[in-house]
Design an enzyme around this catalytic site. Sequence first.
Site, PDB file in Angstrom:
ATOM      1  N   GLU A 158      26.265  37.347  41.881  1.00  0.00           N
ATOM      2  CA  GLU A 158      27.409  37.459  42.795  1.00  0.00           C
ATOM      3  C   GLU A 158      27.199  38.516  43.875  1.00  0.00           C
ATOM      4  O   GLU A 158      27.510  38.280  45.042  1.00  0.00           O
ATOM      5  CB  GLU A 158      28.636  37.795  41.940  1.00  0.00           C
ATOM      6  CG  GLU A 158      29.868  38.138  42.710  1.00  0.00           C
ATOM      7  CD  GLU A 158      31.031  38.523  41.790  1.00  0.00           C
ATOM      8  OE1 GLU A 158      30.918  38.337  40.551  1.00  0.00           O
ATOM      9  OE2 GLU A 158      32.045  39.007  42.305  1.00  0.00           O
ATOM     10  N   ASP A 174      31.291  46.655  38.684  1.00  0.00           N
ATOM     11  CA  ASP A 174      31.272  45.195  38.736  1.00  0.00           C
ATOM     12  C   ASP A 174      29.933  44.634  39.208  1.00  0.00           C
ATOM     13  O   ASP A 174      29.829  44.218  40.351  1.00  0.00           O
ATOM     14  CB  ASP A 174      32.402  44.726  39.679  1.00  0.00           C
ATOM     15  CG  ASP A 174      32.687  43.237  39.540  1.00  0.00           C
ATOM     16  OD1 ASP A 174      32.224  42.628  38.564  1.00  0.00           O
ATOM     17  OD2 ASP A 174      33.382  42.685  40.414  1.00  0.00           O
ATOM     18  N   GLU A 192      43.155  42.175  37.417  1.00  0.00           N
ATOM     19  CA  GLU A 192      43.166  41.489  38.711  1.00  0.00           C
ATOM     20  C   GLU A 192      44.311  40.486  38.807  1.00  0.00           C
ATOM     21  O   GLU A 192      44.133  39.350  39.226  1.00  0.00           O
ATOM     22  CB  GLU A 192      41.807  40.813  38.956  1.00  0.00           C
ATOM     23  CG  GLU A 192      40.664  41.815  38.954  1.00  0.00           C
ATOM     24  CD  GLU A 192      39.288  41.218  39.206  1.00  0.00           C
ATOM     25  OE1 GLU A 192      39.075  40.062  38.818  1.00  0.00           O
ATOM     26  OE2 GLU A 192      38.448  41.909  39.786  1.00  0.00           O
TER      27      GLU A 192
END
Length: 836
Positions: free
Chosen positions: A404, A376, A297
């Site tokens: 998340e 993820d 990332e």
Amino acid sequence: MRFFSLLPALLVGLATAEDGSQAWLRYAPVPNANRYHSLPLSIVALNSTKSSPVYTAGQELQKGIKGIFQEQLNVNSAGKGSSSIIVGTIDAYSKAYGDCDEFKELEDDGFYLSTEGRDVKIIGKNERGALYGAFEYLSRLAQGNFASDSYLANPHAPIRWTNEWDNMDGSIERGYGGPSIFFQNGYVADNVTRAAEYARLLASIRINGIIINNVNANVTLLSARNIEGLGRLADVMRPYGVQLGISLNFSSPQSFGGLSSYDPLDPSVDAWWTNTTNTIYKRVPDMAGYLVKANSEGQPGPLTYNRTLADGANMFARAVKPHGGVIMFRAFVYDNHINESNWKNDRANAAVEFFKDLDGKFDENVVVQIKYGPIDFQVREPASPLFSTLRNTSTSIELQVTPEYLGQNCHLVYLAPLWKEILDFDTRADNKSSKVSNIISGQRFKRPLGGSAGVVNVGTNTTWLGSHLAMSNLYAYGALAWDPSADSVDILREWIRLTFGFDEKVSDTIIEMSMKSWPAYENYSGNLGIQTLTDIIYTHFGPNPASQDGNGWGQWTRADKFSIGMDRTVKNGTGNAGQYSPEVAQRYENIETTPDNLLLWFHHVNYTQKLKSGKSVIQHFYDAHYEGAATAQTFVSLWESLKGKVDEERYNHIMFRQVFQAGHSLVWRDSINQFYHNLSEIPDEAKRVGNHPYRIEAEKMSLDGYKTYAVNPFHTASGYTAIVTTTNSTTGTATTTVPFDSGAYDIAINYYDLIGGKASYEVSLNNRTIGAWRGDLEDKLGHAPSIYLDGHSATRITFKGVEVTKGDTLKIVGRPDGIEPAPIDYVSFLPPGVVD
Ligand SMILES: *[C@@H]1O[C@H](CO)[C@@H](O)[C@H](O)[C@H]1NC(C)=O
Ligand SMILES: *[C@@H]1O[C@H](CO)[C@@H](O)[C@H](O)[C@H]1NC(C)=O
Ligand SMILES: *[C@@H]1O[C@H](CO)[C@@H](O)[C@H](O)[C@H]1NC(C)=O
Ligand SMILES: *[C@@H]1O[C@H](CO)[C@@H](O)[C@H](O)[C@H]1NC(C)=O
Ligand SMILES: *[C@@H]1O[C@H](CO)[C@@H](O)[C@H](O)[C@H]1NC(C)=O
Ligand SMILES: *[C@@H]1O[C@H](CO)[C@@H](O)[C@H](O)[C@H]1NC(C)=O
Ligand SMILES: *[C@@H]1O[C@H](CO)[C@@H](O)[C@H](O)[C@H]1NC(C)=O
Ligand SMILES: *[C@@H]1O[C@H](CO)[C@@H](O)[C@H](O)[C@H]1NC(C)=O
Ligand SMILES: *[C@@H]1O[C@H](CO)[C@@H](O)[C@H](O)[C@H]1NC(C)=O
Ligand SMILES: *[C@@H]1O[C@H](CO)[C@@H](O)[C@H](O)[C@H]1NC(C)=O
Ligand SMILES: *[C@@H]1O[C@H](CO)[C@@H](O)[C@H](O)[C@H]1NC(C)=O
Ligand SMILES: *[C@@H]1O[C@H](CO)[C@@H](O)[C@H](O)[C@H]1NC(C)=O
């Protein structure tokens, strides 16, 4: 071990300030405890050094017993006369009392607890183990378990860490419990009290390491002032046996050290890391080690210099080795610019592709840290194929306690069942039993290291995570890191007794809510393995299925008018199924043997494809979203049934969140259903989708100072549009005549609560005010905020039992504030028992 029948209708005196700061370590009085347990007369802690976990154990025993029994025992560092609670290491115990056979099987961090005989013995293999034993004893007492018995407990794996994604400026990436307890304004915080309190909580669940800064690591952590700060943090955590570690920015030698390169094979770079590492260890001699996110990332890494990831990891491994440190190297390496028009591209393949040829090339003190699934932290993923690929490399599993993608602690989602599905998954390496839990412990492939890392992200909020009920996840994380065979419900029951006391109804109700919570969330967020259909580009909170596709992030659904799902087969797709061992690969390759709940993870099918249940994919979507949202409504009434049985402070705090979740689950339901209904044009057999007989759309009301607004994404508004005030200083009024039959209704108003303003609203019937509220959820909920009208900001407020006469004038007045234009989506008049 059920001794609770001894305490029939036992009601616990509720402590005064139940703000959550003590979590499960409240040590609430257990009435009549003395009747069931004769306490020894004193505590003997066989170490008087204040930084020793054994000393801490003595203090904690004193504190706990004071709370539970209301009795003050003295703590001594030696003593043979009277009956005692003796806590210490094997060595210290043998020295003071002579050798003892019972402890032979103890491993590092393990403990022996005996409540038989005159003394209570709490003996650790090491000092940390002794502290764990003391917490175990206290936990039993606090739960009213006064049995006489003796047993040993050893950890399943040596590494039981948390990761905290705290930034140096005090913010936390994916943190929902307020700002950082570790950092402020670019430096380690001056006040480290809360850090010490957190270490105490972690020790009580047998966590032995903590990485305190974001994996996206800021190089300024390595400044002299911050290294001194790390020293202060480590000093307050050491008495709890919690070792501090840090995340590093790979480019530090260049961006911070002023070297011309950060090439891991450049001797000057190597020397720079060795020196920096030695400097840190001088201040933190027991530092756990480093966590490294490289070439992921946009972060720098060894690939920049055409070096391998192993070259990068081993550079750090060499630096920490003389100090006994460990390198946790994240397997979350992938290219976030992949092209969706290539059917064979697949982010899920990345970890195995990057790491398989490096197996055996990592130093012995490197552990590859693998996220539980290949993408993820989605609501459902298969176990990562990397677990069974690396045979000559130590590995650990990365789990997320901070949810998340799972409601950000504004939705109740108890995660132990999700984690257990992964930990219990048999990867069938070499056609032999090869559970993920036994791979990460080091057992299966005979590795020296391994374990787990849980991303927790606690904040300064007294509740730690922003939500009282979410703390069951932290508790369960510790329990499963220690013993992955622990049962999800048993863990909950224990946590509830410690957190809320002994009331059976409280326990049954929270268990029911918690155990239904993950399935419910999966039902209304993303089913059949399609992933959490949230906005992956923005906040990861509310619905936005379109955001998955059309970008390089690779969390694709490949949904079009006719079909949906990732074709991960070997025969026609990305080949991802083939990354698993042959038995598992075969199961996932074949649509007939792929479980329905992973169908769209591995296969691209038509919406009309029939599931094993007999339903079509699209009808399953519609039904599951209705079912999941309906379950979320029941959490409100379940929680309401505990009124008077839980202290008011926590009762109200939790009620607020359950009401929010109930409303937001409808946003999810309608948004996802509208999206796929619109895309596929396949009607809902039950005719619910797009058909809401109890609603009045705001844009259909007569508007003054309000205008119609086309919401984007369109499906996050009922009827695709909402209303906003014409300017940010105009008061808006929306009026209409009530077309429903006279009677009592729950009036629900769906609106959008953005950050950047606090609009106020008033709703009336024939000038009779029904309710008023402000758009201030940003102060009350910790989730990532939104500045748009969308699935994150969409929410609902309900006024119950309102008497309505047909023909009444319904009026809503909205006053904008800042950038919040008092947006309204629709009003529902819900007859008793109806939620829509
Ligand atoms: C007491 O604790 C200190 C600090 O943890 C440790 O260094 C020391 O070895 C311990 N002493 C004994 C006798 O265990
Ligand atoms: C790193 O931290 C410093 C000090 O707080 C800050 O000025 C800088 O913006 C941070 N860098 C990044 C990339 O976040
Ligand atoms: C440090 O933080 C603790 C816990 O938040 C607080 O109670 C205490 O007052 C603070 N101390 C100082 C000196 O600010
Ligand atoms: C790490 O360092 C690189 C190079 O200075 C920088 O681009 C990157 O933003 C840093 N990462 C963080 C999270 O500070
Ligand atoms: C070693 O690192 C420390 C702290 O970063 C620094 O002050 C010192 O100059 C370095 N020494 C060498 C030889 O680079
Ligand atoms: C890495 O390898 C590529 C292709 O082999 C080459 O083009 C590039 O210059 C190399 N980069 C470095 C920093 O050596
Ligand atoms: C993706 O691949 C297609 C087909 O090869 C190509 O036309 C398109 O330009 C590529 N997109 C990007 C962003 O590279
Ligand atoms: C904790 O968070 C809640 C909302 O999540 C908020 O209402 C409360 O003010 C916060 N308390 C503290 C002390 O930060
Ligand atoms: C096989 O892959 C192609 C894309 O290359 C796709 O269009 C097609 O639907 C797939 N066939 C099956 C049976 O899944
Ligand atoms: C899937 O739908 C497409 C478009 O309607 C159709 O051409 C195709 O035959 C269908 N495939 C299957 C396996 O039903
Ligand atoms: C509401 O109040 C206004 C102003 O007082 C009045 O003109 C109007 O008739 C009232 N409406 C109803 C339905 O009572
Ligand atoms: C209204 O919005 C504008 C533009 O977003 C902003 O500059 C202005 O401060 C806002 N006015 C108020 C009263 O908040």
